[in-house]
Design an enzyme around this catalytic site. Sequence first.
Site, mmCIF file in Angstrom:
data_model
loop_
_atom_site.group_PDB
_atom_site.id
_atom_site.type_symbol
_atom_site.label_atom_id
_atom_site.label_comp_id
_atom_site.label_asym_id
_atom_site.label_seq_id
_atom_site.Cartn_x
_atom_site.Cartn_y
_atom_site.Cartn_z
ATOM 1 N N LEU A 75 0.846 -1.185 0.000
ATOM 2 C CA LEU A 75 0.000 0.000 0.000
ATOM 3 C C LEU A 75 0.891 1.248 0.000
ATOM 4 C CD1 LEU A 75 -2.636 -1.199 2.637
ATOM 5 C CD2 LEU A 75 -2.527 -1.663 0.176
ATOM 6 N N ARG A 89 1.730 15.045 6.845
ATOM 7 C CA ARG A 89 2.612 15.539 7.910
ATOM 8 C C ARG A 89 4.073 15.643 7.472
ATOM 9 N NH1 ARG A 89 1.445 11.828 12.917
ATOM 10 N NH2 ARG A 89 0.405 10.484 11.402
ATOM 11 N N GLN A 142 -4.838 3.895 -7.305
ATOM 12 C CA GLN A 142 -5.988 4.244 -6.476
ATOM 13 C C GLN A 142 -6.245 5.733 -6.687
ATOM 14 O OE1 GLN A 142 -5.367 4.039 -2.241
ATOM 15 N NE2 GLN A 142 -7.534 3.680 -1.783
ATOM 16 N N ASN A 187 -2.171 -3.453 16.133
ATOM 17 C CA ASN A 187 -2.170 -3.869 14.731
ATOM 18 C C ASN A 187 -1.154 -3.023 13.969
ATOM 19 O OD1 ASN A 187 -2.851 -4.652 12.090
ATOM 20 N ND2 ASN A 187 -4.513 -3.129 11.989
ATOM 21 N N ASN A 227 54.026 12.917 -13.474
ATOM 22 C CA ASN A 227 53.946 13.868 -12.369
ATOM 23 C C ASN A 227 53.321 15.153 -12.884
ATOM 24 O OD1 ASN A 227 55.107 14.514 -9.419
ATOM 25 N ND2 ASN A 227 55.283 16.326 -10.708
ATOM 26 N N TYR A 280 37.436 23.127 -22.033
ATOM 27 C CA TYR A 280 36.145 23.630 -22.506
ATOM 28 C C TYR A 280 36.350 24.952 -23.235
ATOM 29 C CZ TYR A 280 31.185 24.995 -22.191
ATOM 30 O OH TYR A 280 29.891 25.374 -22.476
ATOM 31 N N SER A 312 54.900 22.984 -12.774
ATOM 32 C CA SER A 312 53.893 23.712 -11.998
ATOM 33 C C SER A 312 53.279 24.845 -12.805
ATOM 34 C CB SER A 312 54.532 24.292 -10.736
ATOM 35 O OG SER A 312 54.986 23.262 -9.883
ATOM 36 N N ALA A 317 57.620 25.190 -16.035
ATOM 37 C CA ALA A 317 56.671 25.825 -15.119
ATOM 38 C C ALA A 317 56.135 27.113 -15.709
ATOM 39 C CB ALA A 317 57.348 26.090 -13.782
ATOM 40 N N ARG A 336 56.193 30.683 -22.507
ATOM 41 C CA ARG A 336 55.962 31.792 -21.599
ATOM 42 C C ARG A 336 56.749 33.005 -22.104
ATOM 43 N NH1 ARG A 336 59.015 28.305 -17.013
ATOM 44 N NH2 ARG A 336 61.165 28.752 -17.556
#
Length: 460
Positions: free
Chosen positions: A9, A16, A73, A170, A377, A387, A405, A423, A440
């Site tokens: 059921l 509540r 139901q 019950n 590493n 993206y 890094s 880096a 760079r």
Amino acid sequence: MSLGCAIILAAGKGTRMKSRLPKVLHQVGGKYMVEHVISAVGEIGVREVIAVIGHEAEMVRQALGNKITCAVQEQQLGTGHAVMMALPYLEQAGGSVLVACGDTPLLRADTLKKLGEFHLASQAVCTILSARFPDPTGYGRIIRNQNHTVEKIVEQKDARPEELSIDEINTGTYCFDLQWLRKAVQSLTPNNTQGEYYLTDAIAFFVSRGLTVHAFLTEDFHETLGINSRSQLAEAEAVLRMRKAQDLMAQGVTIIDPSSTFIDHDVQIGPDTIVEPFTFLRGTTVIGSECIIGPHADIKDSTIGHGVTCSRSVMVESLVEDHCTIGPFAYLRPGTELCEKVKVGDFVEIKKSVIGAQSKVPHLSYVGDAEVGKNVNIGCGTITCNYDGKYKHRTVIGDGAFIGSNTNLVAPVEVGKGAMTGAGSTITKNVPDDDLALARGKQINLPGWAAKKRKQQEEM
């Protein structure tokens, strides 16, 4: 035990709960409330299960998928009316039927098995699962006769003082002889203040015809608790969580503090793994042996091998092989795969990427849509720029590469085996095997510029 079918059921709104969700779709122990009942019924061998749904019926149907048949139901006119809606789906069935409530997620399969066995052995037309409550207020009382069979169920509002002192109640779970149940529901009428068809009125129908009705007393009344509020949901969560912890500890898992550890029902953990406090293990997560998980780990729908350490980190739909180290403060997003002996350190985010064996992403990096080889590493501050505002692109890093890094890898791009990046480089072109890539700007020093700037500021 041989119960041919079951009716669950699950049509109620759950006023509540103060929620837009149907009551039975609130989660406890990592599963919908009604799923716990379905699982318990399935564990005792019942193959034909009908769920009676009503409030937000389509939402419930979608949540349950193809697991069971649903009867709708349309109007919630009581438990007896709900059973009426289910019976047409059982026209070819015979024998006995189990009726249970979809808001009783603590019911154990073992209890239902014992109930069914008792019912079949007693040859009663109905057996009620009963419980003794410390405070039975609000529940229908089981009234037994001198033979200890059930004479009637008296609701709280109709009970005499001596009946109110009875603590056997019950629970709303029954076994019925299916043939007699069909006859009984045909006799039900809504002649009550609620205008509903009560399944409990079937008991009076049986007794009035001299048929035997039994009550089977459960050993633990907590199992039968229905969930009608958020506070009761929290209580059920605590019970299920402690059950799960006890089961795992019995299998050789160390849980430092079960009261502050949150493990869903379907999670699996191997022996000699230690789970630290404030850890959440959710969904279908599988963890191997001899791991240390936590503290403050949050892992969902992931598979983790043996000897893995994961602390203060989040992991979702990821695969981690043996002897990896993760965290603290790492985030493994869906589609992440870590091969053996990978290290993922603090403040690292990995998404939809494969990290090869013995590679390291120690700290402060983002790796997304990438394929990283073995013994790589990746230096602090490295980012895969995957993206472009419309599409996601892939980065490939070969075995033994060294990423300096603060490197930006602008995908699509490949870094060859044994190659290195300087880096602070922004890599936009492929790097051949064993090459060093520098990208760079040339450094320029302006003599005395800083001193002149300070003097200007002082004079202002």
